[in-house]
Design an enzyme around this catalytic site. Sequence first.
Site, PDB file in Angstrom:
ATOM      1  N   ASP A   1      20.395  50.483   7.823  1.00  0.00           N
ATOM      2  CA  ASP A   1      19.624  50.085   9.006  1.00  0.00           C
ATOM      3  C   ASP A   1      19.729  51.141  10.103  1.00  0.00           C
ATOM      4  O   ASP A   1      20.656  51.941  10.136  1.00  0.00           O
ATOM      5  CB  ASP A   1      20.152  48.759   9.540  1.00  0.00           C
ATOM      6  CG  ASP A   1      21.585  48.883  10.019  1.00  0.00           C
ATOM      7  OD1 ASP A   1      22.435  49.307   9.207  1.00  0.00           O
ATOM      8  OD2 ASP A   1      21.868  48.600  11.190  1.00  0.00           O
ATOM      9  N   GLU A   2      18.792  51.106  11.004  1.00  0.00           N
ATOM     10  CA  GLU A   2      18.811  51.884  12.248  1.00  0.00           C
ATOM     11  C   GLU A   2      19.204  53.341  12.030  1.00  0.00           C
ATOM     12  O   GLU A   2      19.945  53.931  12.821  1.00  0.00           O
ATOM     13  CB  GLU A   2      19.748  51.219  13.265  1.00  0.00           C
ATOM     14  CG  GLU A   2      19.238  49.862  13.707  1.00  0.00           C
ATOM     15  CD  GLU A   2      20.174  49.114  14.623  1.00  0.00           C
ATOM     16  OE1 GLU A   2      19.679  48.382  15.500  1.00  0.00           O
ATOM     17  OE2 GLU A   2      21.403  49.237  14.475  1.00  0.00           O
TER      18      GLU A   2
END
Length: 575
Positions: free
Chosen positions: A382-383
């Site tokens: 993620d991210e």
Amino acid sequence: MGRRLTPLLVLCASLLAASALPATPGAADAASARARARPTPLDQVIPAPASVQERGRPYTLTPRTVIRVHTAADRAPDRRGNRPQQGGPDSGTSGTAREAGSAREAGSAREAREAREAREVAEQVAALLRPATGYRLPITTRPGRDGIHLRLDGDRAPGGEGYRLEVGARAARLTARDAAGLFHGVQTIRQLLPAAVEARTEQPGPWQLAGGVITDTPRYSYRGAMLDVSRHFFPVPAVKRYIDQLALYKINTLHLHLSDDQGWRLAIDSWPRLADYGGGTEVGGGPGGFYTKADYRAIVRYAAARHLTVVPEIDMPGHTNAALASYAELNCDGKAPPRYTGTEVGFSSLCVSLERTYDFVGDVLRELAALTPGRYLHIGGDEAHSTTHEDYVAFMRRVQPLVAAYGKQAVGWHQITAAPAPGTVAQYWGYDRTGAEERRQVAEAARQGTTLVLSPADRAYLDMKYDKDTPLGLSWAGYVPVRRSYDWDPARYLEGVPEEAVLGVEAPLWSETIETSAQLEYLAFPRLPGLAELGWSPAATHDWDGYRERLARQGSRWERMGINYYRSPQVPWPH
């Protein structure tokens, strides 16, 4: 999955929450006394059972109550004197003598395992009930018509962690196909007994179970909770305490977020500075900490005894500053950044073009797989804002096969659907403001065979504030009051996702603003039981008005257990 939070706000939130001490049992005493006048109805537990038939007289525990343990091998012979076969339909009746002998050996090994597992659950029942009741509650394998009966029997019980509870005036009979089902049934018995059963000193009775039958199986096979031990480190006793709380609501998966920008929390022999140096800080500049391999094994064993599987997460290619700070050779420029104690996200990335990166990832995954008996390894994903899309895809295409090479199945946050390998599980953490294209990518992957664990941030994230006055937590996904966390259907949440693609649900708890068990509990309770119910109970049982009444009953139990819960105004707590 975090958003910026200044150290000053972290300090203020911690100070405000420090005054929220666990409630004392006194507030629950009056309600408990009234409740003892009649047994709890069978349909008033959480998660809601699949089927309830209330009938007959209640069963009352007494000083003469015994706990009787049975397996299918104990079943009475039929009219011809034949006992049930345990070695397969043909064992001992066809094939060579060697084949018959092997079948008998396999059957005997299975019987021994079932007897051991049933006995272990019986010991857990006795340990739970003895302190508050003051009764001896001896465990026996002798037959009898009275007492609490625990039976493992694949032919007479629901499958898939399910159980059947039959309560009459003489006995309470719990039957399951496997030890997990038996254990889950015990949690139902626990909730049907007065909240005072949670006390560790002798309490007044009566100890009654309402008469009737519960037949229960889970809706989803994956029912999880995540604890972030990277932003703030939680020692082994705190993790075990949370495991005990999860088990009460039939959650079967503990996802541990073991690495992030702020800290690396697991000792890796081949890269020792990850823990020694990378584990030496946390949000706000505290001392951090890490788990030795013995610590991690202890957590895994403790969870397994309560029928939870541990899913460890090493986040990559982003959220990796602790690793990059520990080893300069993992950085594209060969220079190690300083350790990080803030709460920004998306600024770090492994060097995708560097071959040494994959030596590092392979070593970590190899050691982690050897420590982890469960089927899943979570690789984050993620991210990764500092990783180009092309590099992200290339990285995930190299790393997912490494997970498979060590005999495990990869799990990643839903961004992994940009390049999912066969068998990879995607964990969806989007929310109402997630872009349509991102949702379409997830749905398309699901239609192509990727299974999903649902953790929508504005429903399932336990670190979101309840409202503007909540002293702990964040609000980047909005406020999440108790009703909002409960009132959604996982099967219909994401448009275009086939119902069969939903593996289950998980309730993540990120730790930017929390560092004690009391603070953890304030955010988790009372939302956690509702998310557990979404994972276990049939959709037909879903009803907020009925649920809030059942949830209110849990308050006195939590007080007895010393759980520091938030008294949401949406729930009619007893006074």
